[in-house]
Design an enzyme around this catalytic site. Structure first.
Site, PDB file in Angstrom:
ATOM      1  N   HIS A 139     -26.363  10.882   3.599  1.00  0.00           N
ATOM      2  CA  HIS A 139     -25.852   9.729   3.982  1.00  0.00           C
ATOM      3  C   HIS A 139     -26.554   8.912   5.132  1.00  0.00           C
ATOM      4  CE1 HIS A 139     -22.544  10.390   1.385  1.00  0.00           C
ATOM      5  NE2 HIS A 139     -22.504  11.491   1.976  1.00  0.00           N
ATOM      6  N   ASN A 196     -21.112   4.203  -2.039  1.00  0.00           N
ATOM      7  CA  ASN A 196     -22.421   4.904  -1.149  1.00  0.00           C
ATOM      8  C   ASN A 196     -23.440   4.066  -1.257  1.00  0.00           C
ATOM      9  OD1 ASN A 196     -20.550   7.113  -0.465  1.00  0.00           O
ATOM     10  ND2 ASN A 196     -21.213   8.149  -1.869  1.00  0.00           N
ATOM     11  N   GLU A 223     -25.180  18.717   7.948  1.00  0.00           N
ATOM     12  CA  GLU A 223     -25.709  17.470   7.486  1.00  0.00           C
ATOM     13  C   GLU A 223     -26.029  16.654   8.686  1.00  0.00           C
ATOM     14  OE1 GLU A 223     -22.256  15.881   5.119  1.00  0.00           O
ATOM     15  OE2 GLU A 223     -21.933  17.837   4.398  1.00  0.00           O
ATOM     16  N   ASP A 238     -29.030  18.078   5.412  1.00  0.00           N
ATOM     17  CA  ASP A 238     -28.828  17.239   4.517  1.00  0.00           C
ATOM     18  C   ASP A 238     -28.687  15.988   4.966  1.00  0.00           C
ATOM     19  OD1 ASP A 238     -27.253  15.671   2.592  1.00  0.00           O
ATOM     20  OD2 ASP A 238     -26.405  17.639   1.811  1.00  0.00           O
ATOM     21  N   SER A 272     -20.310  13.684   5.448  1.00  0.00           N
ATOM     22  CA  SER A 272     -19.877  12.574   4.309  1.00  0.00           C
ATOM     23  C   SER A 272     -18.523  12.135   4.417  1.00  0.00           C
ATOM     24  CB  SER A 272     -19.940  13.361   3.010  1.00  0.00           C
ATOM     25  OG  SER A 272     -19.270  14.655   3.060  1.00  0.00           O
ATOM     26  N   HIS A 316     -20.967  19.827   3.072  1.00  0.00           N
ATOM     27  CA  HIS A 316     -20.667  19.284   1.737  1.00  0.00           C
ATOM     28  C   HIS A 316     -20.529  20.370   0.687  1.00  0.00           C
ATOM     29  CE1 HIS A 316     -21.241  17.092  -2.346  1.00  0.00           C
ATOM     30  NE2 HIS A 316     -20.651  16.295  -1.651  1.00  0.00           N
ATOM     31  N   LYS A 333     -27.542   7.142  -3.168  1.00  0.00           N
ATOM     32  CA  LYS A 333     -26.477   6.358  -2.181  1.00  0.00           C
ATOM     33  C   LYS A 333     -27.383   5.214  -1.751  1.00  0.00           C
ATOM     34  CE  LYS A 333     -23.931  10.614  -1.236  1.00  0.00           C
ATOM     35  NZ  LYS A 333     -24.201  11.403  -2.400  1.00  0.00           N
TER      36      LYS A 333
END
Ligand SMILES: Cc1ncc(COP(=O)(O)O)c(C=O)c1O
Length: 390
Positions: free
Chosen positions: A211, A49, A179, A208, A183, A138, A240
């Site tokens: 990413h 990541n 998110e 979240d 992910s 997640h 990440k």
């Protein structure tokens, strides 16, 4: 000693192995930023990541070393004891500015942040807080939601009509959790629509950005930055795209004050060490100016999606640097990952319980350090290792 413990564990591990769900730790070697397997063979990294390659950036490494030299190797106390240094507060202020929020709070890991901040927020409200969580959130969010012991509604992935229906059924305090980039699927939440929905239902919105931070949104500030002021709680990670370690929650000063007082994953743990703070500080210098790297990453991600689609692999709704190639069974996904590794590309087979039954997949992730020669090698390996699907 418990005479039965190891025998029981061996039985359970054998069951996981029989179901092709056993996980093993394998050593990987990095020399000058290049990945090698145990035999010293160079591999293309299509599974980490480190989306902007910042873990290998000279400035990030140098500042980590410099701050360790200047401030010491460890914190070494919790933040409310003597773990809050001027450099900790300065990095938090820089993170808040980066996320265009009033304040930010550092956490040791993203897992810890989600697992403990969600219950801390659910404590608000006299009748408790009902939580509404996307079904693909997640594991750390799931952990936090379970830990909150609140009334919970799990909405179908990115299905805002379903979320709307669930919200209508509850009259008390509400917390929506999603998110911004998922992910395992690499798709995005519709944050502007979620902001509107949350406002309509008087709900708190928790996003979240693990990413998305560094990769998406204006100057890599994440997708929440595109709906300024609309997201109440912005969580993100620093291990990440930032190439460092740790996590943060950003929002209003009052939100941060509440977490400082009521979030056990912040209160009862040692502060982040100076080397990590130095790496994050350097990443904050670099990330906003990396538009070219972000564009390069987006182009290569699309090329990989196209190559997989040509071979009839389902890449779901991926529109980011996370590109799933759905295979189906655990055994087939493991075999596909092995073939790619034999062809010089490291990917990981993701299996249940991380993803739903029957959707075991390769999770390919790209980073902006991958040059044209590397990208060509990756595309050739995909063509040679992943058979056409019908
Ligand atoms: C969406 C999401 N949130 C949180 C985390 C946890 O972050 P960390 O690795 O900092 O514990 C991850 C990590 O894999 C993630 O993918």
């Amino acid at each position: 000693m418990d005479a039965n413990l190891n025998a029981l564990l061996r039985t359970r591990l054998a069951e996981l192995a029989a179901a092709h769900r056993l996980r093993r730790l394998r050593p990987w070697h990095w020399h000058n930023g290049t990945l090698h397997d145990a035999d010293g063979r160079t591999l293309i990294d299509a599974s980490s990541n480190d989306y902007l390659g910042l873990s290998q950036h000279p400035l990030v490494k140098a500042r980590a070393a410099e701050w360790a030299e200047r401030h010491g190797a460890g914190a070494p106390a919790s933040r409310l004891v003597t773990g809050t240094r001027d450099i900790t507060l300065a990095v938090e202020q820089r993170l808040a500015n980066f996320k265009r929020c009033e304040a930010a709070l550092l956490f040791s890991t993203g897992f810890q942040a989600n697992a403990t901040a969600i219950p801390a927020l659910a404590k608000l409200g006299t009748g408790g807080t009902a939580i509404f969580s996307d079904e693909l959130n997640h594991a750390s969010i799931i952990h936090g939601v379970r830990g909150a012991k609140s009334r919970t509604g799990i909405f179908r992935h990115n299905d805002l009509d379903h979320l709307d229906d669930l919200l209508k059924q509850h009259s008390g305090r509400k917390l929506i959790i999603t998110e911004s980039v998922f992910s395992m699927d690499g798709d995005r939440a519709d944050l502007p629509a979620l902001v509107q929905l949350a406002e309509r239902h008087g709900a708190t919105l928790y996003v979240d950005e693990a990413h998305a931070t560094g990769v998406l949104g204006p100057q890599g500030r994440g997708l929440a930055a595109e709906c300024e002021g609309g997201v109440d709680v912005v969580m993100g990670t620093l291990g990440k795209a930032f190439g460092a370690f740790g996590a943060y929650i950003a929002g209003s000063r009052t939100l941060i004050d509440w977490l400082v007082n009521r979030c056990p994953g912040f209160i009862y743990t040692t502060a982040l060490p100076p080397a990590v703070l130095g790496a994050v500080d350097a990443a904050l210098d670099l990330v906003p100016g990396m538009d070219e790297e972000r564009a390069h990453l987006a182009r290569n991600s699309q090329r990989l999606r196209d190559a997989l689609a040509q071979r009839n692999y389902d890449t779901l709704a991926s529109s980011t640097q996370i590109i799933p190639a759905v295979i189906g069974s655990e055994a087939d996904a493991l075999a596909a990952a092995q073939r790619l590794e034999d062809a010089g590309v490291l990917t990981v087979a993701i299996r249940p319980p991380t993803v739903p039954e029957g959707t075991s997949r390769l999770r390919l992730t790209l980073n902006s350090r991958l040059d044209e020669q590397g990208m060509q090698r990756l595309l050739d390996a995909v063509a040679a290792s992943l058979p056409l699907r019908y």
